[in-house]
Design a protein around this motif. Structure first.
Motif, PDB file in Angstrom:
ATOM      1  N   PHE A  13       0.852  -1.200   0.000  1.00 23.15           N
ATOM      2  CA  PHE A  13       0.000   0.000   0.000  1.00 23.15           C
ATOM      3  C   PHE A  13       0.885   1.246   0.000  1.00 23.15           C
ATOM      4  CE2 PHE A  13      -2.911   3.034   2.378  1.00 23.15           C
ATOM      5  CZ  PHE A  13      -3.705   3.295   1.274  1.00 23.15           C
ATOM      6  N   LEU A  16       2.414   1.873  -3.367  1.00 20.37           N
ATOM      7  CA  LEU A  16       1.439   2.455  -4.298  1.00 20.37           C
ATOM      8  C   LEU A  16       1.179   3.926  -3.984  1.00 20.37           C
ATOM      9  CD1 LEU A  16      -1.029  -0.544  -4.526  1.00 20.37           C
ATOM     10  CD2 LEU A  16       0.065   0.548  -6.490  1.00 20.37           C
ATOM     11  N   GLU A  26      -0.452   7.411 -15.423  1.00 24.12           N
ATOM     12  CA  GLU A  26      -0.531   6.276 -14.494  1.00 24.12           C
ATOM     13  C   GLU A  26       0.690   5.364 -14.547  1.00 24.12           C
ATOM     14  OE1 GLU A  26      -2.875   6.921 -16.837  1.00 24.12           O
ATOM     15  OE2 GLU A  26      -4.801   7.279 -15.868  1.00 24.12           O
ATOM     16  N   THR A  29       2.346   3.930 -11.325  1.00 22.81           N
ATOM     17  CA  THR A  29       1.463   2.994 -10.624  1.00 22.81           C
ATOM     18  C   THR A  29       1.437   1.641 -11.349  1.00 22.81           C
ATOM     19  OG1 THR A  29       0.142   4.827  -9.845  1.00 22.81           O
ATOM     20  CG2 THR A  29      -0.910   2.679  -9.771  1.00 22.81           C
ATOM     21  N   MET A  78      -6.581   2.977 -11.509  1.00 21.52           N
ATOM     22  CA  MET A  78      -5.186   3.284 -11.158  1.00 21.52           C
ATOM     23  C   MET A  78      -4.904   4.778 -11.079  1.00 21.52           C
ATOM     24  SD  MET A  78      -3.062   0.318 -13.160  1.00 21.52           S
ATOM     25  CE  MET A  78      -3.633   0.696 -14.816  1.00 21.52           C
ATOM     26  N   THR A  80      -5.588   8.861 -10.002  1.00 20.80           N
ATOM     27  CA  THR A  80      -6.099   9.644  -8.868  1.00 20.80           C
ATOM     28  C   THR A  80      -6.383  11.063  -9.355  1.00 20.80           C
ATOM     29  OG1 THR A  80      -3.957  10.537  -8.183  1.00 20.80           O
ATOM     30  CG2 THR A  80      -4.587   8.399  -7.254  1.00 20.80           C
ATOM     31  N   SER A 106      -5.938   7.077  -1.593  1.00 20.10           N
ATOM     32  CA  SER A 106      -6.523   5.780  -1.210  1.00 20.10           C
ATOM     33  C   SER A 106      -7.668   5.459  -2.178  1.00 20.10           C
ATOM     34  CB  SER A 106      -7.036   5.815   0.231  1.00 20.10           C
ATOM     35  OG  SER A 106      -8.063   6.772   0.389  1.00 20.10           O
ATOM     36  N   LYS A 109      -6.235   3.429  -4.507  1.00 21.07           N
ATOM     37  CA  LYS A 109      -5.106   2.522  -4.241  1.00 21.07           C
ATOM     38  C   LYS A 109      -5.441   1.519  -3.141  1.00 21.07           C
ATOM     39  CE  LYS A 109      -1.764   5.623  -6.247  1.00 21.07           C
ATOM     40  NZ  LYS A 109      -0.843   6.748  -6.043  1.00 21.07           N
ATOM     41  N   ILE A 112      -6.842  -1.203  -5.213  1.00 20.33           N
ATOM     42  CA  ILE A 112      -5.796  -1.908  -5.973  1.00 20.33           C
ATOM     43  C   ILE A 112      -5.037  -2.872  -5.071  1.00 20.33           C
ATOM     44  CG2 ILE A 112      -3.629  -1.640  -7.231  1.00 20.33           C
ATOM     45  CD1 ILE A 112      -4.597   1.016  -8.239  1.00 20.33           C
ATOM     46  N   VAL A 113      -4.621  -2.374  -3.892  1.00 25.09           N
ATOM     47  CA  VAL A 113      -3.766  -3.207  -3.039  1.00 25.09           C
ATOM     48  C   VAL A 113      -4.546  -4.398  -2.485  1.00 25.09           C
ATOM     49  CG1 VAL A 113      -4.005  -2.123  -0.741  1.00 25.09           C
ATOM     50  CG2 VAL A 113      -1.796  -3.023  -1.483  1.00 25.09           C
TER      51      VAL A 113
END
Ligand SMILES: [Zn+2]
Length: 370
Positions: A13, A16, A26, A29, A78, A80, A106, A109, A112-113
């Motif tokens: 986390f 990322l 992106e 990422t 992905m 932000t 967040s 992400k 994603i995580v």
């Protein structure tokens, strides 16, 4: 039950969080995602987009062992919003936030995580699992553009979970509205504001009269409208010749969406009969979805939430997300949006509890290992 590797989840986390990922940028990422998955046998297709230019990622962990579970699609975006430059995050009492000068990211992400840890933990376990497909999209924040351009011919799943809702784990968004975007340009007539105001026709005055008449804000339980930007005029001593404004209409009911759009259009375009030149332009941005509680995806997700000791909470999304697009573009798809703990998204106060990311990862593991 398969357990989450808490340390790895936290380390990934943080990797990322510091990776740049503003919409259309992106790359960093994407690189981190690929590195995290480097040691497990997943198929990764880059540029998984119809245009071949958008850098959507399609990832596939093939089915293992004896399971009747159908393939499942997990998805997060992905990109932000800004700003993210020189992000300085902190983790105090389990709560991730920034020093207040940037957003946290967040959104998304955390999603994603959770998906990445789900793939890693499932692969390491001996458990049978269905085919797990992942769609990591780009450009979600600027109009769901990545999902709209996703090469959905790659996707075999008919059940999908987007992890991109704020609020505590256990919240399931089973419906989302349609959206129409519109732009209005108004041309009036300039004149000296002190010497001959009666010779002018103020575009600003006309715009404000229209705004006072159109349906605005919360219309009813399923419909909202907004004017998001307005600009016009040049100086205090000139009757404003031009005014521009844009806005949106959202509704879970397509009939209401059209009625409101037509009301707005006729109020603005009425100006053409009074010496203004008005252009009202609108475009359909995305389609609503609504899944009944007995649909397989909702039974599957609800059971997994219960298995994790949480209570499923069913909610209706006020905004659009990639689930809108997948439900619209993939035949027979039923896709929901799951909360992952993020709060105050798109602000410098954005935060997420690490335990919430852990919880949503456990929910995904429960879904994918049955
Ligand atoms: Zn998001």
């Amino acid at each position: 039950m398969i357990s989450v590797d808490r340390k790895r989840l936290q380390a990934n986390f943080e990797r990322l969080l510091i990776a740049d990922g503003v919409s259309k940028k992106e790359d960093e990422t994407i690189l981190v995602v690929k590195r995290i998955l480097a040691n497990i046998p997943v198929d990764i297709i880059e540029n998984a987009s119809l245009s071949k230019t958008r850098k959507n990622l399609y990832i596939r962990l093939p089915k293992r062992g004896d399971t009747d579970s159908p393939p499942i699609l997990l998805s997060a975006h992905m990109d932000t919003v800004e700003p993210t430059t020189n992000i300085k995050f902190q983790c105090i009492n389990d709560l991730y936030s920034t020093d207040g000068t940037t957003i946290l990211g967040s959104d998304d992400k955390a999603g994603i995580v959770a998906i990445l840890e789900c793939l890693l933990a499932i692969h390491e376990s001996e458990f049978p699992h269905p085919t797990i497909e992942v769609a990591f999209t780009v450009e979600e924040e600027i109009g769901l553009e990545g999902a709209k351009d996703f090469d959905t011919t790659l996707i075999q799943s008919k059940r999908g979970i987007v992890i991109d809702a704020d609020g505590e784990p256990g919240i399931v968004m089973f419906a989302g509205p349609s959206q129409i975007l519109f732009e209005v340009t108004i041309k009036g007539k300039a004149a000296h504001a002190g010497m001959a105001p009666e010779e002018g026709k103020s575009a600003i005055l006309f715009a404000s009269q229209c705004i006072a008449r159109i349906p605005f804000g919360r219309i009813d339980a399923e419909t909202t409208t907004n004017i998001g930007r307005i600009q016009g005029g040049r100086a205090t001593n000139i009757v404003a010749e031009d005014c521009f404004l844009n806005g949106e209409i959202r509704s879970h009911n397509p009939v209401k969406l059209d009625i409101i759009k037509n009301q707005m259009k006729s109020i603005f375009e009425n100006g053409n009969e009074f010496g203004y030149q008005v252009h009202f332009q609108d475009r359909f941005a995305y389609k609503s979805f609504s899944l009944s509680k007995d649909r397989p995806i909702l039974t599957q997700v609800s059971q997994a939430i219960l298995d994790c000791g949480l209570t499923p909470q069913y909610k209706v999304c006020g905004g659009g997300c990639d689930a809108n697009i997948f439900n619209e573009t993939i035949p027979s798809m039923e896709c929901i949006n799951l909360a992952c703990g993020m709060t105050d998204v798109h602000t410098h106060k954005e935060s997420v509890l690490f335990t919430d990311i852990e919880r949503v990862t456990e929910i995904l593991l429960a879904i994918c290992s049955r």
